[in-house]
Design a protein around this motif. Structure first.
Motif, short mmCIF file in Angstrom:
data_model
loop_
_atom_site.label_atom_id
_atom_site.label_comp_id
_atom_site.label_asym_id
_atom_site.label_seq_id
_atom_site.Cartn_x
_atom_site.Cartn_y
_atom_site.Cartn_z
N MET A 1 42.00 33.06 31.81
CA MET A 1 41.43 32.97 33.16
C MET A 1 39.92 32.73 33.05
SD MET A 1 42.45 33.35 36.43
CE MET A 1 43.81 34.49 36.47
N ASN A 2 39.41 31.86 33.90
CA ASN A 2 37.98 31.59 33.93
C ASN A 2 37.33 32.32 35.10
OD1 ASN A 2 38.09 29.80 31.75
ND2 ASN A 2 38.54 28.06 33.07
N TYR A 3 36.14 32.85 34.83
CA TYR A 3 35.36 33.58 35.83
C TYR A 3 33.93 33.04 35.84
CZ TYR A 3 39.12 37.06 35.98
OH TYR A 3 40.33 37.69 36.12
N PHE A 4 33.24 33.29 36.98
CA PHE A 4 31.89 32.76 37.15
C PHE A 4 30.98 33.83 37.77
CE2 PHE A 4 35.17 29.59 37.65
CZ PHE A 4 34.77 28.59 36.76
N ILE A 5 29.72 33.82 37.34
CA ILE A 5 28.73 34.74 37.90
C ILE A 5 27.35 34.27 37.44
CG2 ILE A 5 28.69 36.40 35.97
CD1 ILE A 5 28.62 38.64 38.17
N GLY A 6 26.31 34.69 38.11
CA GLY A 6 24.95 34.34 37.69
C GLY A 6 23.94 35.35 38.21
N ASP A 7 22.70 35.20 37.74
CA ASP A 7 21.57 36.01 38.23
C ASP A 7 21.82 37.52 38.15
OD1 ASP A 7 19.90 33.86 38.76
OD2 ASP A 7 20.63 33.62 40.81
N LEU A 8 22.38 37.97 37.05
CA LEU A 8 22.60 39.41 36.89
C LEU A 8 21.28 40.17 36.77
CD1 LEU A 8 25.57 38.94 34.50
CD2 LEU A 8 25.73 40.25 36.62
N ASP A 49 39.74 36.25 28.53
CA ASP A 49 39.12 35.51 29.63
C ASP A 49 37.81 34.86 29.18
OD1 ASP A 49 41.10 36.31 31.47
OD2 ASP A 49 40.05 38.20 31.84
N THR A 50 37.41 33.83 29.91
CA THR A 50 36.11 33.19 29.70
C THR A 50 35.25 33.44 30.94
OG1 THR A 50 36.99 31.46 28.27
CG2 THR A 50 34.89 31.00 29.35
N VAL A 51 34.02 33.90 30.71
CA VAL A 51 33.08 34.14 31.81
C VAL A 51 31.92 33.17 31.66
CG1 VAL A 51 31.65 35.80 33.04
CG2 VAL A 51 33.72 36.57 31.85
N TYR A 52 31.76 32.31 32.66
CA TYR A 52 30.63 31.38 32.70
C TYR A 52 29.49 32.07 33.44
CZ TYR A 52 33.98 27.81 31.26
OH TYR A 52 34.91 27.07 30.57
N GLY A 75 35.27 39.60 27.23
CA GLY A 75 35.47 38.18 27.49
C GLY A 75 34.66 37.27 26.59
N ARG A 76 35.01 36.01 26.66
CA ARG A 76 34.27 34.96 25.96
C ARG A 76 33.16 34.51 26.89
NH1 ARG A 76 35.07 29.23 25.86
NH2 ARG A 76 34.32 28.31 23.90
N LYS A 77 31.93 34.84 26.54
CA LYS A 77 30.80 34.63 27.43
C LYS A 77 30.06 33.34 27.10
CE LYS A 77 29.29 38.78 26.24
NZ LYS A 77 30.50 39.41 25.62
N ILE A 78 29.93 32.47 28.11
CA ILE A 78 29.18 31.23 27.96
C ILE A 78 27.97 31.32 28.88
CG2 ILE A 78 29.22 28.73 28.29
CD1 ILE A 78 32.19 28.82 27.60
N LEU A 79 26.79 31.24 28.28
CA LEU A 79 25.55 31.40 29.04
C LEU A 79 24.88 30.05 29.30
CD1 LEU A 79 23.34 33.26 30.24
CD2 LEU A 79 22.28 33.28 27.96
N PHE A 80 24.55 29.81 30.55
CA PHE A 80 23.76 28.65 30.95
C PHE A 80 22.32 29.12 31.07
CE2 PHE A 80 28.03 27.72 31.87
CZ PHE A 80 28.19 26.35 31.88
#
Length: 201
Positions: A1-8, A49-52, A75-80
């Motif tokens: 499952m893919n998840y998304f979030i930003g500006d933590l 899961d993968t978290v973008y 999760g597998r964390k991918i950072l932009f």
């Protein structure tokens, strides 16, 4: 499952009652905010899961406590890369499966497929926007800049001369954690789009 979030903005006092509380977040202290995010993240995300993470994970990367906290996030964390991300510490870099500036991915649910363009910053023109591609971004928080950007997107949709949308709306969605539909935890595209539809009703 893919998840998304930003500006933590982990460990940023100015996102809590310890500082100016830039976003009006419901946390008295950094410790409270960090713990809330950790608990809600790990209650939802599995290591499969993968978290973008669309930028601004934290204010700095050489903080031992930050490294320890991010290491606990499942999760597998991918950072932009965001404008506040300090990636100078190799130990911090290794907590992410990848670090990038921009990516295009496909996502599907309920028999429908979606093309997503992912980056930290909002832009007005992105690949496939007139064919249903959705921009997910962060950076603008819930500010006048966010309001202005969304007004521009609305203007693109309402401009009769831009008749190339093929019946699909131009959509750009802020996935910053402070947005009311994000509630400080990663969300699936289905959750994000359902929240957008609910706001229009």
């Amino acid at each position: 499952m893919n998840y998304f979030i930003g500006d933590l903005h982990l460990f940023n006092r100015n996102q809590t009652g310890e500082g100016v509380n830039y976003d009006g977040r419901p946390f008295a202290t950094v410790a409270e905010m960090n713990q809330y995010i950790l608990e809600h993240w790990n209650a939802k995300i599995t290591n499969g899961d993968t978290v973008y993470i669309l930028g601004d994970m934290a204010m700095r990367g050489r903080n031992e406590a930050l490294i320890a906290l991010v290491a606990q996030l499942k999760g597998r964390k991918i950072l932009f890369r965001g404008n506040h991300d300090d990636l100078s510490d190799y130990r911090y870099q290794k907590l992410f499966a990848d670090i990038t500036d921009y990516r295009e991915i496909s996502e599907s649910f309920d028999g429908q497929s979606y093309k997503l363009c992912l980056m930290h910053y909002p832009i007005l023109m992105w690949n496939g926007q007139h064919r249903g591609s959705i921009l997910l971004y962060a950076h603008t928080h819930n500010t006048v800049e966010e309001t202005f950007f969304q007004k521009c997107v609305k203007g693109l949709n309402e401009n009769k001369k831009l008749s190339v949308q093929q019946g699909k709306p131009i959509r750009a969605i802020n996935v910053g954690c402070m947005m009311p539909y994000m509630k400080y935890e990663p969300r699936t595209l289905k959750e994000i789009l359902s929240a957008q539809d609910a706001r229009k009703e």
